[in-house]
Structures are given as structure tokens and as C-alpha cells.
Enzyme design. Structure first.
Site, PDB file in Angstrom:
ATOM      1  N   THR A   1      37.687  42.356  37.356  1.00  0.00           N
ATOM      2  CA  THR A   1      38.555  41.196  37.609  1.00  0.00           C
ATOM      3  C   THR A   1      38.110  39.999  36.766  1.00  0.00           C
ATOM      4  O   THR A   1      38.945  39.280  36.198  1.00  0.00           O
ATOM      5  CB  THR A   1      38.472  40.813  39.106  1.00  0.00           C
ATOM      6  OG1 THR A   1      38.838  41.954  39.870  1.00  0.00           O
ATOM      7  CG2 THR A   1      39.379  39.651  39.447  1.00  0.00           C
TER       8      THR A   1
ATOM      9  N   HIS B   1      39.264  40.384  33.262  1.00  0.00           N
ATOM     10  CA  HIS B   1      40.690  40.034  33.113  1.00  0.00           C
ATOM     11  C   HIS B   1      40.857  38.514  33.031  1.00  0.00           C
ATOM     12  O   HIS B   1      41.657  38.005  32.241  1.00  0.00           O
ATOM     13  CB  HIS B   1      41.508  40.556  34.301  1.00  0.00           C
ATOM     14  CG  HIS B   1      41.624  42.050  34.351  1.00  0.00           C
ATOM     15  ND1 HIS B   1      42.231  42.777  33.349  1.00  0.00           N
ATOM     16  CD2 HIS B   1      41.230  42.945  35.283  1.00  0.00           C
ATOM     17  CE1 HIS B   1      42.189  44.065  33.671  1.00  0.00           C
ATOM     18  NE2 HIS B   1      41.581  44.195  34.834  1.00  0.00           N
TER      19      HIS B   1
END
Ligand code: NAD
Ligand code: ZN
Length: 344
Positions: free
Chosen positions: A40, A43
Site C-alpha cells: 500500500t 502505491h
């Protein structure tokens, strides 16, 4: 305080001085010691389409951490300064049907630490007391810092009974590798890991996989024959988030096989329903960790000898976060840890 901030709506992260978080009467303030870099966070760093539509800017990011409590709100009785803790990164509403029923992991309105509220890549992080996990004595600090993804692995690997079963894990990322170790600890017979990345297959073998395959080169028939498996995999754990992996594993399942889906697919996935229907497969989506049964399971398994530390392959000072992020994104690592104890 010092923090790693998504300061602008463009690729990158910035180490900045920001105001320390303020705590309410039910909150706990934690001095962060170590943090883990999650997919995450990659990203958010690269600012892909998901990050652009999800992350409010500016935001202190990060959700995998261990630290020491330095202050508690006036309503907090269960925790005290000096406690070594991690945080459950999903802050739930407490009022929806599932929360009221004690199924907090199914909250319809959960807010993500370091995704929707200020995160843990910082000197200090604040969380409600209901999100705190007090580590048991003797837990290694680096292992404690990755209880969050370890929890994803445990939640998925124990979604179905694996004792004596033949298990397929697709995706040997950090979570897939930890799931291998958990399935091994929980008594699986054969555990096959599938990943095109040879380095990561090696890590999974080190963590207890029986055999590894590169799915871009080989199907599952040969390995199943070599291992003396006659009926297909009993349990599969999808941990790659790749359509090809999901499509490929369904026909390799035994009749009545069970598939736990953790990997996040970024688009729609066309799948052949024939094996699902005619072989009566069960597919189950997995999100986060159960509060706090998964945390309890992690703690007792670590106490009973489960060692996930080989998944931690790199450690950096938070000052070298750029290098840490590029190694984490390279595929040539397991879990990458940032140290926050070296703040002057
Ligand atoms: P990762 O991206 O580090 O690892 C994924 C691995 O899959 C990589 O090693 C890659 O080489 C491999 N892979 C690529 N194509 C493949 C294929 N066809 N077959 C098998 N493997 C293939 O991810 P991670 O951090 O270990 O997380 C695993 C997955 O779980 C990711 O999709 C992540 O987004 C997701 N995730 C879900 C939750 C949740 O709550 N549901 C939480 C955390 C992570
Ligand atoms: Zn809720």
C-alpha cells in the site's frame, strides 16, 4: 515531529516536520520504533490510480509499526506509558450492525491508518485505545513491527483447516511467505508456492514450502504428480492479486477445495465457473485481521515457536527511506523495515 508525508499529489514522499498528533480522552500516543513497508505504501509513493482516488493530501503515511506508549487519554485504563504495542490499522465505527455484534473486522465504515488518517511513519502516532495490541513479553521487536501483514497471512492461512491438507499459495510476496510458515506451523502436508520471482520462491522454501513453481513456465500437474497428490489442492491461498494466478488455481483444486482470496485484483477477472460449480469449490474473500482473534493467534503461535523473522530481509534507517522503498518495490526483497529510533 518528524514524519514521512505524502505532501503533494505527485509521485514521491517527503520527510518533513509536522505537528505532533493530539490525543482525545480515549486515545493512546505512541513513540514509533520500527515500521514495515507495505505494498500500500508503495502505491502511495508511486501515486498510482488507486492512490490518487484514495489518499487525502497531505497525509502522514504508514500503518505497520511497533512502538512505546508515551501518553494515554484520561479515559484509558488498560494501557500505560512504556507498554510496547502495535496498532490495528482499521479504525472501526463501533456503531454499525457488525461492530455492535462484535464482528469489528466486518465494519462497514472502517478508516485506514496511514491511508485515510495520519499514519505511523513518524516519530509519534495516535490511535484509539480499542486499536492497540499490547505485545507479550519476549516478542522480537522487528517481528512485532510487522504484526499487521503477519495478521493478513494468519487470517488467510487459517481461514480453512489446513491440518494434513495440501496447500497451494500463489504469490510469494512477504504475506505469501508468512502464510507458508503459518500453514506449516498449523500442520499442512504439502505446501506448494507459485511465483514467477525465483528469489521470492527461495524465501518461501526457506520458510517451509515443500516445492516451488514458476507459473509462467509450468502448470501444477507435474508438481502434484511428483508429490504423490492424486486429487488436487485441498486449500489455496491467493496472495498475488494477479488474475492469471486466480484463473490458474481453480482447475488445480480438489473437489470440495477451499480458496481464500487475499490478493487485491486491480481489475475485473473473467473466470471459468466450471470447476467452481461442478467441483463445489468454496471461495472466501479475506480483508484485514479479525479483531482481535487473529492478533491472539499470532501471539500464541510466536510463543509456540513459529518464526517469521526470515521474511525480514532488509533494515534501513528512516533517513534512507528512498532506498528502502526502491528495494521493497524491486521484487528482490521480503519485508523491508524502517528504524525510527535514530531520531536525534
Ligand atoms: P507482493 O506484491 O509483494 O507479492 C505478490 C507476489 O505475487 C510477487 O512476489 C509477484 O512476483 C507474485 N506474482 C505475480 N504474478 C503471479 C502469478 N501469476 N502467480 C503467482 N504469483 C505471482 O504482495 P504482498 O505484500 O505479499 O501482498 C499480497 C497480496 O495481498 C497483494 O495483492 C496485496 O495487495 C494484498 N493485500 C490484501 C490485504 C487484504 O486485507 N485483503 C491486505 C494486505 C495485502
Ligand atoms: Zn462499524
Amino acid at each position: 515531529m518528524r514524519a514521512l508525508v505524502k505532501a503533494r499529489a505527485e509521485p514521491g514522499l517527503w520527510l518533513e516536520d509536522v505537528p505532533a498528533p493530539e490525543i482525545g480522552i480515549n486515545d493512546v500516543l505512541i513513540r514509533v520504533r520500527k515500521t514495515g513497508i507495505c505494498g500500500t505504501d508503495l502505491h502511495i509513493h508511486s501515486w498510482d490510480a488507486w492512490a490518487q482516488k484514495t489518499i487525502p493530501v497531505p497525509l502522514v503515511i504508514g500503518h505497520e509499526f511497533v512502538g512505546e506508549i508515551v501518553e494515554v487519554g484520561s479515559n484509558v485504563n488498560d494501557f500505560t506509558t512504556g507498554d510496547i504495542v502495535s496498532g490495528e490499522g482499521h479504525v472501526v465505527c463501533g456503531r454499525c450492525r457488525n461492530c455492535m455484534a462484535g464482528r469489528r473486522h466486518l465494519c462497514a465504515h472502517s478508516i485506514g491508518l496511514g491511508v485515510q488518517r495520519p499514519g505511523a511513519f513518524a516519530e509519534l502516532v495516535a490511535l484509539p485505545m480499542t486499536n492497540i495490541w499490547h505485545h507479550w513479553d519476549g516478542v522480537d521487536e522487528d517481528v512485532a513491527s510487522i504484526f499487521d501483514p503477519f495478521g493478513n497471512a494468519v487470517h488467510t492461512a487459517l481461514a480453512f483447516p489446513v491440518l494434513g491438507e495440501d496447500v497451494l499459495v500463489t504469490g510469494a510476496g512477504p504475506i505469501g511467505c508468512m502464510a507458508v510458515a503459518v500453514a506449516r506451523h498449523a500442520g499442512a502436508r504439502h505446501i506448494v508456492i507459485s511465483d514467477p520471482n525465483a528469489y521470492r520462491c527461495g524465501l518461501a522454501l526457506q520458510m517451509g514450502a515443500t516445492a516451488a513453481i514458476d507459473p509462467t513456465k509450468d502448470g501444477f500437474e507435474e508438481i502434484q504428480r511428483d508429490l504423490g497428490m492424486t486429487e488436487g489442492f485441498d486449500v489455496a491461498l491467493e496472495m498475488s492479486g494477479q488474475a492469471a494466478a486466480l484463473r490458474g488455481l481453480l482447475p488445480a483444486m480438489a473437489h470440495g477445495g477451499r480458496v481464500a482470496l487475499l490478493g487485491i485484483q486491480t481489475g475485473e477477472v473473467p473466470i471459468d465457473f466450471t470447476p467452481i460449480v461442478f467441483n463445489m469449490l468454496t471461495l472466501k474473500g479475506i480483508y484485514g485481521r479479525e479483531m482481535y482473534e487473529t492478533w491472539y493467534q499470532m501471539a500464541v503461535m510466536v510463543q509456540a515457536g513459529l518464526d517469521i523473522s526470515p521474511v525480514i530481509t532488509h533494515r534501513f534507517s528512516h533517513l534512507d527511506f528512498e532506498e528502502a522503498f526502491s528495494i521493497a518495490a524491486s521484487g528482490g526483497s521480503g519485508k523491508v523495515i524502517l528504524d525510527w529510533t535514530d531520531i536525534p
